[in-house]
Write an enzyme that holds these catalytic residues in place. Structure first.
Site, short mmCIF file in Angstrom:
data_model
loop_
_atom_site.label_atom_id
_atom_site.label_comp_id
_atom_site.label_asym_id
_atom_site.label_seq_id
_atom_site.Cartn_x
_atom_site.Cartn_y
_atom_site.Cartn_z
CB CYS A 110 7.37 5.03 -11.98
SG CYS A 110 8.08 5.97 -10.82
CG HIS A 111 4.29 4.07 -6.68
ND1 HIS A 111 4.16 3.48 -5.33
CD2 HIS A 111 2.53 4.60 -6.33
CE1 HIS A 111 3.49 3.31 -4.99
NE2 HIS A 111 3.13 4.46 -5.30
#
Length: 302
Positions: A260-261
């Site tokens: 993810c980020h």
């Protein structure tokens, strides 16, 4: 209402279910873990040992289409809710069990005996749970998923880990009386953090991209800004669409990497995949942001 939470995760290794968390040995197993299936993880710098658990604290998750937002992650839904309690305990020595149960109030012993009689006569415990259980897991037939020692209150844990397979047994906890059934057992699965540099080295090997299962749980607009080759995009906001079919679309026996980020949403999904029976799951520490900073400056940051 039983499972304790790994809401503290070690930086390199978790031996587990799932969260939060359990494997699906067959697609017919219903999935509702009235325990911390996917508890919100701490940031990597705050991660500590899984035995640092809080006694009798409650958290809820159920596998419905309803999502709760995670504090500090505005706009990103958490994987569903149910009720859990936490207890400290030791590791299970490599063994996990698949458990379903029903719960009645402490003063409902007459009902308990009646349900025990009906179960002994062949009625399905999951059907009885749907009708009579006061645990939120009743919505999914009392299924708690795969659990290991140290994840449940002691009384329930002792009964479950000493119960013969498929035999319905009873026990009493602070929550009331339980009828439980152990459906299967397995060796523990593993959840690890992988550092961006190590992932970068792996991605240089064509066979790694072909053999590993790579999942990006960011939203499409994020992926458009920065992405890594080979990752299949499964946005967390669309969990209700892809979650129920995960075991059909991916092989639980293969190594699975989640991105993810910043590594928070991916940890949620990694724990959930582990709970769904994925044998070896890797969360990418720091997400694509740290990958860009530490491993590949050609990847944009945002």
């Amino acid at each position: 209402m039983l499972r304790s939470s790994s809401n503290c995760l070690p930086p390199r290794l978790l031996a587990s279910p799932s969260p939060l968390y359990a494997l699906i040995p067959a697609p017919k197993v219903r999935r509702c873990f009235s325990s911390s299936l996917l508890p919100r993880p701490h940031r990597p710098s705050q991660i500590s040992a899984p035995h640092s658990l809080l006694l009798n604290r409650r958290i809820c998750y159920n596998f419905s289409s309803r999502f709760d937002r995670v504090s500090g992650m505005t706009g990103h839904p958490c994987i569903p809710r149910a009720t859990a309690s936490f207890s400290s305990g030791s590791n299970s020595g490599g063994r996990e069990i698949l458990v379903q149960h029903l719960l009645v109030k402490e003063d409902d012993q007459k009902l308990l005996l009646e349900l025990q009689r009906r179960a002994a006569q062949g009625e399905d415990l999951s059907d009885l749970a749907v009708e009579y259980s006061i645990c939120p897991s009743k919505e999914e037939g009392g299924m708690l998923g795969w659990v290991k020692k140290g994840q449940m209150v002691p009384e329930f844990e002792d009964a479950a880990f000493n119960a013969p397979l498929n035999k319905i047994v009873s026990c009493k906890t602070n929550f009331g009386w339980h009828l439980l059934q152990v459906l299967s057992e397995r060796e523990e699965s593993v959840l690890q953090q992988i550092q961006p540099i190590e992932l970068h080295e792996n991605l240089q090997d064509p066979s790694f991209v072909e053999e590993a299962q790579l999942i990006d749980v960011r939203e499409p607009d994020e992926v458009a800004q920065a992405s890594l080759p080979g990752f299949k995009v499964l946005p967390l906001r669309q969990f209700a669409n892809w979650g129920p079919e995960i075991a059909q679309k991916f092989d639980p026996e293969k190594d699975t990497y989640v991105l993810c980020h910043h590594g928070m949403r991916s940890m949620q999904v990694a724990q959930w995949l582990q709970s769904q029976g994925f044998r070896k799951v890797f969360n990418i520490d720091g997400g694509i942001h740290q990958y860009a900073v530490k491993a590949d400056p050609s990847i944009p940051t945002y």
